[in-house]
Design a protein around this motif. Sequence first.
Motif, PDB file in Angstrom:
ATOM      1  N   THR A  48      -1.378   1.066  -4.976  1.00  0.00           N
ATOM      2  CA  THR A  48      -1.786   0.009  -4.050  1.00  0.00           C
ATOM      3  C   THR A  48      -1.807  -1.291  -4.838  1.00  0.00           C
ATOM      4  OG1 THR A  48      -3.149   1.543  -2.792  1.00  0.00           O
ATOM      5  CG2 THR A  48      -3.591  -0.798  -2.496  1.00  0.00           C
ATOM      6  N   ALA A  49      -1.165  -2.303  -4.279  1.00  0.00           N
ATOM      7  CA  ALA A  49      -1.042  -3.581  -4.981  1.00  0.00           C
ATOM      8  C   ALA A  49      -0.914  -4.696  -3.952  1.00  0.00           C
ATOM      9  CB  ALA A  49       0.194  -3.565  -5.887  1.00  0.00           C
ATOM     10  N   CYS A  50      -0.913  -5.908  -4.459  1.00  0.00           N
ATOM     11  CA  CYS A  50      -0.514  -7.037  -3.630  1.00  0.00           C
ATOM     12  C   CYS A  50       0.564  -7.799  -4.386  1.00  0.00           C
ATOM     13  CB  CYS A  50      -1.693  -7.936  -3.269  1.00  0.00           C
ATOM     14  SG  CYS A  50      -2.400  -8.875  -4.613  1.00  0.00           S
TER      15      CYS A  50
ATOM     16  N   LEU B 208      -4.049  -3.031  -7.323  1.00  0.00           N
ATOM     17  CA  LEU B 208      -5.389  -2.997  -6.744  1.00  0.00           C
ATOM     18  C   LEU B 208      -6.059  -1.653  -6.939  1.00  0.00           C
ATOM     19  CD1 LEU B 208      -4.709  -4.859  -3.365  1.00  0.00           C
ATOM     20  CD2 LEU B 208      -5.569  -5.813  -5.520  1.00  0.00           C
ATOM     21  N   ASP B 209      -5.369  -0.725  -7.600  1.00  0.00           N
ATOM     22  CA  ASP B 209      -5.946   0.603  -7.821  1.00  0.00           C
ATOM     23  C   ASP B 209      -6.477   0.755  -9.252  1.00  0.00           C
ATOM     24  OD1 ASP B 209      -3.513   0.640  -9.098  1.00  0.00           O
ATOM     25  OD2 ASP B 209      -2.744   2.404  -8.058  1.00  0.00           O
TER      26      ASP B 209
ATOM     27  N   PHE C 179       2.637  -6.814 -12.586  1.00  0.00           N
ATOM     28  CA  PHE C 179       4.012  -6.324 -12.655  1.00  0.00           C
ATOM     29  C   PHE C 179       4.941  -7.254 -11.876  1.00  0.00           C
ATOM     30  CE2 PHE C 179       2.100  -4.559  -8.904  1.00  0.00           C
ATOM     31  CZ  PHE C 179       3.112  -4.521  -7.945  1.00  0.00           C
ATOM     32  N   ARG C 180       6.221  -7.062 -12.125  1.00  0.00           N
ATOM     33  CA  ARG C 180       7.254  -7.802 -11.383  1.00  0.00           C
ATOM     34  C   ARG C 180       7.607  -6.957 -10.156  1.00  0.00           C
ATOM     35  NH1 ARG C 180      13.245  -9.817 -13.386  1.00  0.00           N
ATOM     36  NH2 ARG C 180      13.810 -10.628 -11.349  1.00  0.00           N
TER      37      ARG C 180
ATOM     38  N   ASP D 267       0.841  -1.192   0.000  1.00  0.00           N
ATOM     39  CA  ASP D 267       0.000   0.000   0.000  1.00  0.00           C
ATOM     40  C   ASP D 267       0.878   1.244   0.000  1.00  0.00           C
ATOM     41  OD1 ASP D 267      -2.117   1.710   0.087  1.00  0.00           O
ATOM     42  OD2 ASP D 267      -2.735   1.201   2.124  1.00  0.00           O
ATOM     43  N   HIS D 268       1.255   1.687  -1.197  1.00  0.00           N
ATOM     44  CA  HIS D 268       2.118   2.852  -1.371  1.00  0.00           C
ATOM     45  C   HIS D 268       3.478   2.666  -0.707  1.00  0.00           C
ATOM     46  CE1 HIS D 268      -2.010   4.357  -1.872  1.00  0.00           C
ATOM     47  NE2 HIS D 268      -1.485   5.092  -2.828  1.00  0.00           N
TER      48      HIS D 268
END
Length: 120
Positions: free
Chosen positions: A50-52, A88-89, A73-74, A43-44
Amino acid sequence: MPATPQDRLRALCLALPECEERPSHGESAWFAGGKRMFATLADHHHDDRTACWLAAPPGLQEHLVAADPDRFFRPPYVGHRGWLGVHLDVEVDWPHLADLLTAAYGLVAPARLRAALEER
């Protein structure tokens, strides 16, 4: 259904057998049987997104990043080990992410928990 992407991610992870959530490197992370991490929130933490990040079988990271670089993405630090980053965004395909999380869990879970997962 939970309101935020972070809450939806959490719900998907905690639905897996004996999944445990605890912080790792300042972010929420999920562990199979409380031992091995299979997913973490980003999360930033490393950029303004925001990703996992999740464990992925060999070749999946390259395939998904090439097919849809706006969603996948890698990730730094673990990308060289095949882990996959999922933004996630953006509009998230939640059923697909659930499948990816289940596969990630299966990669690190002990045999007993993989069997429990297959029984569901």
